[in-house]
Design a protein around this motif. Sequence first.
Motif, mmCIF file in Angstrom:
data_model
loop_
_atom_site.group_PDB
_atom_site.id
_atom_site.type_symbol
_atom_site.label_atom_id
_atom_site.label_comp_id
_atom_site.label_asym_id
_atom_site.label_seq_id
_atom_site.Cartn_x
_atom_site.Cartn_y
_atom_site.Cartn_z
ATOM 1 N N PRO A 19 -22.463 79.969 96.796
ATOM 2 C CA PRO A 19 -21.436 78.969 96.018
ATOM 3 C C PRO A 19 -21.883 78.739 94.602
ATOM 4 N N ALA A 20 -23.092 78.663 94.220
ATOM 5 C CA ALA A 20 -23.623 78.462 92.832
ATOM 6 C C ALA A 20 -23.282 79.694 92.105
ATOM 7 N N ALA A 21 -23.636 80.967 92.876
ATOM 8 C CA ALA A 21 -23.363 82.248 92.117
ATOM 9 C C ALA A 21 -22.032 82.477 91.812
ATOM 10 N N TRP A 22 -20.989 82.239 92.706
ATOM 11 C CA TRP A 22 -19.461 82.340 92.720
ATOM 12 C C TRP A 22 -18.823 81.192 91.953
ATOM 13 N N ALA A 23 -19.436 80.171 91.460
ATOM 14 C CA ALA A 23 -19.040 79.123 90.841
ATOM 15 C C ALA A 23 -18.824 79.545 89.378
ATOM 16 N N HIS A 24 -17.512 79.267 88.715
ATOM 17 C CA HIS A 24 -17.446 79.767 87.091
ATOM 18 C C HIS A 24 -17.558 78.203 86.154
ATOM 19 N N THR A 25 -17.522 78.728 84.959
ATOM 20 C CA THR A 25 -17.997 77.538 84.067
ATOM 21 C C THR A 25 -16.647 76.604 84.187
ATOM 22 N N GLU A 26 -16.610 75.448 84.087
ATOM 23 C CA GLU A 26 -15.534 74.539 83.945
ATOM 24 C C GLU A 26 -15.592 73.548 82.568
#
Length: 201
Positions: A19-26
């Motif tokens: 999940p951390a790797a797949w998460a994008h900048t927000e």
Amino acid sequence: MKRLALSALVALGLLAAAPAAWAHTELIGSDPANGASLPQPPTRLTLTFSEPVPAESATVTVTAPDGTAWTVGEVSASGATLAVPVTPGASPAGQYVVSWQVESLDGDFVSGKTTFTLAGAPPAPPAVTTSAAPATSAPPAATSSSVTPTGTAGPVATTSSTAGAVPAEEGGFPVWGWVVGALVVVAAGVALALRLRGRSG
């Protein structure tokens, strides 16, 4: 058995990290804040993200309600916050759109928008007109006037008698003339009587 347990631990670790790797900048914050109402146009924008983003790949635009774009300066980064100087152009009242695009740590580009509203300029106070005070006219200068009786050819000058003057009798000989004449006659009579008396003696 040990290999099976070790493989299970590695698999769990990969699943937890996925999940951390797949998460994008927000985007987590901005100034002006999203939906803010401002009395005057800003000259600097800040965008704060959930992770550091490179400034060289970031783009920011500001679009006015009439569709015109403001001039945007060079983007600078401080950690996860981008700072952008802007030069407002024509700034009519209404909603402005800040569009941004940044590169996340995984190399993907993320974009989004925020808005703020410029309030209309307050109405100008009514002009106060002052009326000049009327000029006061000086009192008229005293002028000498002559009275022209009805039926006369021209003005009749009026004269004032001085104090102590003895008025002359109108239409006759002066009084003092009669007194002097009487004295002369008396004196002549006395002289004639004396002369006659001397002759008779």
